[in-house]
Design a protein around this motif. Sequence first.
Motif, PDB file in Angstrom:
ATOM      1  N   GLN A  55       0.841  -1.197   0.000  1.00  0.00           N
ATOM      2  CA  GLN A  55       0.000   0.000   0.000  1.00  0.00           C
ATOM      3  C   GLN A  55       0.876   1.247   0.000  1.00  0.00           C
ATOM      4  N   PRO A  56       0.672   2.153  -0.986  1.00  0.00           N
ATOM      5  CA  PRO A  56       1.431   3.408  -0.955  1.00  0.00           C
ATOM      6  C   PRO A  56       1.022   4.283   0.231  1.00  0.00           C
ATOM      7  N   THR A  57       1.978   5.066   0.720  1.00  0.00           N
ATOM      8  CA  THR A  57       1.711   6.004   1.815  1.00  0.00           C
ATOM      9  C   THR A  57       2.291   7.360   1.450  1.00  0.00           C
ATOM     10  N   SER A  58       2.028   8.310   2.311  1.00  0.00           N
ATOM     11  CA  SER A  58       2.522   9.669   2.055  1.00  0.00           C
ATOM     12  C   SER A  58       4.045   9.726   2.098  1.00  0.00           C
ATOM     13  N   PHE A  59       4.692   8.799   2.826  1.00  0.00           N
ATOM     14  CA  PHE A  59       6.149   8.818   2.953  1.00  0.00           C
ATOM     15  C   PHE A  59       6.833   7.739   2.114  1.00  0.00           C
ATOM     16  N   HIS A 105       5.842   3.583   1.197  1.00  0.00           N
ATOM     17  CA  HIS A 105       4.907   2.459   1.098  1.00  0.00           C
ATOM     18  C   HIS A 105       5.088   1.529   2.298  1.00  0.00           C
TER      19      HIS A 105
END
Length: 258
Positions: free
Chosen positions: A191-195, A197
């Motif tokens: 899952q990609p994240t703001s910082f 994955h």
Amino acid sequence: GTWEVAQGYAVRGIYQRAVRAPNIFELYNPVTTGLSNLATDPCAGSNPVGNAALTAICIAQGAPASSIGSIPQPSAGQVNATSGGNLDLGPEKANSYTIGVILTPPQVPGLSFTADYYNIKVTDAITVPTPGDILDPCYDDGNADACALVGRNPLNGSLNGGGDTPGLILQRTNQGTLISSGVDVRLAYRQPTSFGHVAFSFNGNWTDEYKFQASPTSIMRECVGQYGSDCDPIVPEWSFNTRGTVGFGNAGELSLLW
């Protein structure tokens, strides 16, 4: 074959016939006499005294008649064992099949799950008998073919000695059978994240059976979760590895593997 029942939901199956020829080591490895583990010799001590059938077996294997009643036990729990290549080996054959599912649901992006049942049977398997594969049918059942695979010291009747004592003849043959079945499972999520994955993966196996028979006179051993001279290497019933990962873009990743 693979059939996608609906988007992200599929079933798959394989049937395979495989043949493996013996390799150079199995064919041409020099026949030499080394050591194998054995704590108790059925012909040792007073065991054959008064037992005409056992006495006849021990003498037929090379023990002098004068040694009956005084044959020593194996030295340090070890006996001579003669093994090596066999030019008479032929190919071994296997039939196997798997059936499983593949799940990549569009409702959960980044998630994938697979599970497969497998069943493998190898016949004419190139195997080496264990000491028990020779001794049990010989001394318990009087099997002549198994008894012929024991060569005793011509001086004292033991299974130890110099080059004139072959001991147990552990030769490779095509008489073996191997059977294994179980379930392989893989679960992965990213899952990609703001910082960067986050990711998770799990690979697991449940071994239902792992059976080994060195020859038709041997027992069919179930080796799942067992270890010993007759079950080597170890085949665990449950095995898995799990990894969790956090990615920080171009700065790299940090992961933990169990």
